[in-house]
Design a protein around this motif. Structure first.
Motif, short mmCIF file in Angstrom:
data_model
loop_
_atom_site.label_atom_id
_atom_site.label_comp_id
_atom_site.label_asym_id
_atom_site.label_seq_id
_atom_site.Cartn_x
_atom_site.Cartn_y
_atom_site.Cartn_z
N GLY A 254 0.84 -1.20 0.00
CA GLY A 254 0.00 0.00 0.00
C GLY A 254 0.87 1.24 0.00
N ASP A 255 0.59 2.18 0.91
CA ASP A 255 1.40 3.40 1.01
C ASP A 255 2.85 3.04 1.33
OD1 ASP A 255 -1.14 4.48 0.85
OD2 ASP A 255 -1.14 5.34 2.87
N VAL A 256 3.77 3.56 0.55
CA VAL A 256 5.21 3.31 0.77
C VAL A 256 5.97 4.61 0.56
CG1 VAL A 256 5.19 0.85 0.17
CG2 VAL A 256 5.51 2.57 -1.64
N PRO A 257 7.16 4.74 1.13
CA PRO A 257 7.95 5.96 0.92
C PRO A 257 8.32 6.14 -0.56
CG PRO A 257 8.78 4.74 2.81
CD PRO A 257 7.80 3.84 2.12
N LYS A 258 8.14 7.34 -1.05
CA LYS A 258 8.54 7.67 -2.42
C LYS A 258 9.93 8.30 -2.37
CE LYS A 258 6.85 11.24 -4.70
NZ LYS A 258 5.98 12.13 -5.49
N ARG B 173 -11.77 -10.20 -6.03
CA ARG B 173 -12.18 -11.61 -5.95
C ARG B 173 -11.40 -12.37 -4.89
NH1 ARG B 173 -15.23 -15.19 -7.76
NH2 ARG B 173 -13.75 -16.33 -9.09
N ALA B 174 -10.47 -11.70 -4.22
CA ALA B 174 -9.60 -12.40 -3.28
C ALA B 174 -10.37 -13.04 -2.14
CB ALA B 174 -8.53 -11.44 -2.74
N LYS B 175 -11.30 -12.32 -1.56
CA LYS B 175 -12.04 -12.88 -0.42
C LYS B 175 -12.78 -14.14 -0.80
CE LYS B 175 -15.64 -11.83 2.98
NZ LYS B 175 -16.56 -10.78 3.53
N GLU B 176 -13.58 -14.07 -1.86
CA GLU B 176 -14.38 -15.23 -2.27
C GLU B 176 -13.50 -16.43 -2.61
OE1 GLU B 176 -17.58 -16.50 -5.79
OE2 GLU B 176 -17.07 -14.39 -5.46
N VAL B 177 -12.46 -16.19 -3.39
CA VAL B 177 -11.62 -17.29 -3.86
C VAL B 177 -10.80 -17.87 -2.71
CG1 VAL B 177 -9.61 -17.83 -5.32
CG2 VAL B 177 -11.52 -16.49 -6.24
N ASN C 247 -7.85 -6.67 5.76
CA ASN C 247 -6.46 -6.30 6.05
C ASN C 247 -5.48 -7.24 5.38
OD1 ASN C 247 -7.31 -4.19 7.76
ND2 ASN C 247 -7.40 -5.56 9.54
N MET C 248 -5.94 -8.48 5.10
CA MET C 248 -5.07 -9.47 4.48
C MET C 248 -4.72 -9.15 3.04
SD MET C 248 -6.94 -12.89 5.97
CE MET C 248 -6.90 -13.31 7.71
N LEU C 249 -5.38 -8.16 2.44
CA LEU C 249 -5.07 -7.78 1.06
C LEU C 249 -3.70 -7.11 0.95
CD1 LEU C 249 -8.57 -6.39 0.05
CD2 LEU C 249 -7.57 -8.59 -0.60
N LEU C 250 -3.20 -6.58 2.07
CA LEU C 250 -1.85 -6.01 2.12
C LEU C 250 -1.00 -6.83 3.09
CD1 LEU C 250 -2.57 -2.17 2.28
CD2 LEU C 250 -1.80 -3.49 0.29
N ASN D 202 0.49 -1.08 8.76
CA ASN D 202 -0.80 -1.31 8.11
C ASN D 202 -1.82 -1.81 9.13
OD1 ASN D 202 -0.34 -0.56 5.41
ND2 ASN D 202 0.63 -2.52 4.93
N PRO D 203 -3.10 -1.51 8.92
CA PRO D 203 -4.14 -1.99 9.84
C PRO D 203 -4.13 -3.52 9.95
CG PRO D 203 -5.04 -0.31 8.38
CD PRO D 203 -3.67 -0.64 7.86
N GLY D 204 -4.34 -4.01 11.16
CA GLY D 204 -4.49 -5.44 11.37
C GLY D 204 -3.20 -6.15 11.70
N TYR D 205 -2.08 -5.42 11.70
CA TYR D 205 -0.79 -6.07 12.00
C TYR D 205 -0.16 -5.45 13.22
CZ TYR D 205 -1.19 -8.09 7.32
OH TYR D 205 -1.60 -8.79 6.22
#
Length: 502
Positions: free
Chosen positions: A156-160, A455-459, A478-481, A499-502
């Motif tokens: 997700g958000d990362v240093p540029k 589709r990540a959640k369903e699959v 949160n598992m998407l990142l 990140n949220p959830g970690y």
């Protein structure tokens, strides 16, 4: 086909402690501050970020692109390695001190640093041909964009980081919003597209071309159109247009035989837009995949020379995704092997796509194909469908992929018939998803496809239930990142948050 072996001066980008939050200079036997003086010096500097890609593709990207998805798993892990199993099993806790996640971060920023060195040093250097200077800049910006494309999808958000930093600058940089990173990627790729050549002489085979820049830009637009930015129709249109530009370039065509795509004697083919270059021979530039993907306790049934590591094994779900008789399955994977010790079939799946005979240990010649025309065909088809337009055109490109597959080694005319028109766009999109899965299996696309299409959640819930029926994972978005590595946060806690959830 001859390929360039890209080797460069050594650079590093370590975020492991506060003192060394960002290394400012490449470590080299030569004085980096006075080295960059000639065209030849800058050519060597450009080779450096190409060379560093090998460390990233050797294993880290396979963990986050394939093993995280429903495509592959570990058939064997050393001891009780939570660093490995927590990426694969959503029921395990993925911790921020995961070494494999840290490797993705460090190796990506290592390549970004090397690219930035080129861009910071090149302007004062005299060139006989200013177009060549622009090309070198374009190569560095393409490689920087490629790294940020992985970083933003993984974290997700990362240093540029746009240039070499002073210590004070380094500690002032926090996480840049995702959309700003994507816009930065697009700017780099547009510059690369405008300044890269269409092809190279044989001695430079393997350097990125304008086709590679266009292809990656099409993929970036498709991702921006989907999750998490959800730019929608405007960016599906941009992806459609850019993919069509690649399709219309005369130097690209599907290789007639799917198996030939992964033949180490036929690399950098007419289908390839960009490959990470590997060369075996005891020089630390070979690829490990044939050995890494071999079942841990196999003998010479799978690989003739070297190690067997037993990871990135196809799941039962992946095996079942191929239609009966699809030759891509036997080219890409096997459901097991016959033991030479007792002539028994060992039901242990493994990837076959990257086959070579190792020089020693895990030292093979396989290039990694990062971008190829079949990927662009399928992205183009999907972009059309998502705009509710030209279903017949989209279907034709989907069927071109199937036609090549059925005409490949081991195929026959009665397998993989062309798809007939679908009753709805939703059905066609699922067919495209399936073709992307089996066509591009084990090439680091699956997880990112599932995320961008939402589709990540369903699959993954279905796959985790199938694999872990007695301990299924409870899904969280949160598992998407992945987590920001703990060492990175500790190095600059005032600016880098988790990140949220970690």
């Amino acid at each position: 086909m001859k390929k360039i072996l890209i080797i460069g001066i050594v650079a590093c980008f370590l975020l492991s402690c506060k003192k060394d939050f960002i290394d400012l200079q490449p470590i080299s036997d030569m004085n980096a501050g006075t080295f960059y003086k000639t065209e030849q010096d800058m050519n060597q500097a450009v080779m450096s970020p190409y060379a560093s890609l090998r460390n990233l593709y050797n294993q880290p990207l396979i963990y986050v692109g394939e093993i995280r998805s429903d495509n592959t798993t570990f058939s064997w892990v050393p001891g009780n390695s939570k660093d490995m199993t927590s990426i694969d099993n959503f029921g395990d806790v993925l911790l921020s001190d995961n070494a494999n996640v840290l490797n993705v971060w460090n190796n990506s920023y290592n390549t970004i640093l090397r690219s930035n060195i080129v861009l910071d040093k090149i302007d004062p250097v005299p060139f006989k041909d200013e177009n060549l200077k622009a090309q070198y800049k374009a190569e560095a910006r393409f490689l920087r964009a490629l790294m940020y494309f992985y970083l933003v999808r993984v974290f997700g958000d990362v240093p540029k980081v746009e240039h070499e930093l002073t210590v004070q600058e380094a500690y002032a940089i926090g996480r840049t919003p995702t959309e700003e990173i994507y816009n930065f990627i697009v700017e780099d790729l547009q510059f690369a597209e405008a300044n890269l050549p269409a092809s190279y002489a044989a001695v430079d085979k393997g350097r990125v071309t304008v086709g590679g820049a266009k292809g990656l830009l099409a993929k970036v637009y498709m991702t921006m159109a989907g999750y998490p930015l959800k730019k929608g129709a405007s960016h599906y249109a941009l992806a459609e247009a850019k993919a069509l530009e690649v399709i219309n370039m005369s130097q690209y065509s599907l290789v007639p035989d799917y198996k030939a795509l992964f033949d180490v004697t036929k690399e950098n083919s007419s289908e390839s837009l960009f490959e990470i270059q590997y060369k075996k021979g005891g020089t630390s530039t070979g690829s490990p995949w044939n050995n890494d993907f071999a079942p841990r306790f196999s003998n010479r049934e799978v690989v003739l020379v070297g190690d067997k590591s037993g990871f990135n094994a196809p799941t039962p779900n992946m095996s079942a995704a191929y239609e009966t008789g699809d030759p891509r399955k036997s080219i890409s994977m096997s459901d097991g092997y016959v033991s030479t010790a007792n002539d028994q079939f060992i039901n242990e799946k493994y990837v076959k796509k990257y086959y070579d005979v190792s020089f020693s240990g895990s030292d093979n010649d396989n290039n990694w194909i990062e971008l190829r025309l079949a990927d662009i065909y399928l992205l183009y088809a999907e972009a059309l469908v998502r705009q509710n337009k030209q279903q017949e055109v989209a279907l034709s490109y989907l069927n071109k992929i199937r036609e090549r597959a059925r005409n490949s080694t081991g195929g026959s005319s009665d397998v993989l018939p062309d798809y007939a028109p679908f009753a709805s766009d939703a059905e066609l999109l699922l067919a495209i998803e399936k073709e992307r899965r089996v066509e591009l299996a084990f090439e680091n696309h699956r997880w990112f496809d599932l995320v961008r299409t939402e589709r990540a959640k369903e699959v993954m819930v279905a796959e985790q239930q199938e694999q872990n029926a007695f301990n299924p994972a409870s899904w969280s978005d949160n598992m998407l990142l992945f987590p920001i590595p703990l060492q990175v946060i500790q190095s600059n806690p005032e600016k880098i948050n988790q990140n949220p959830g970690y």
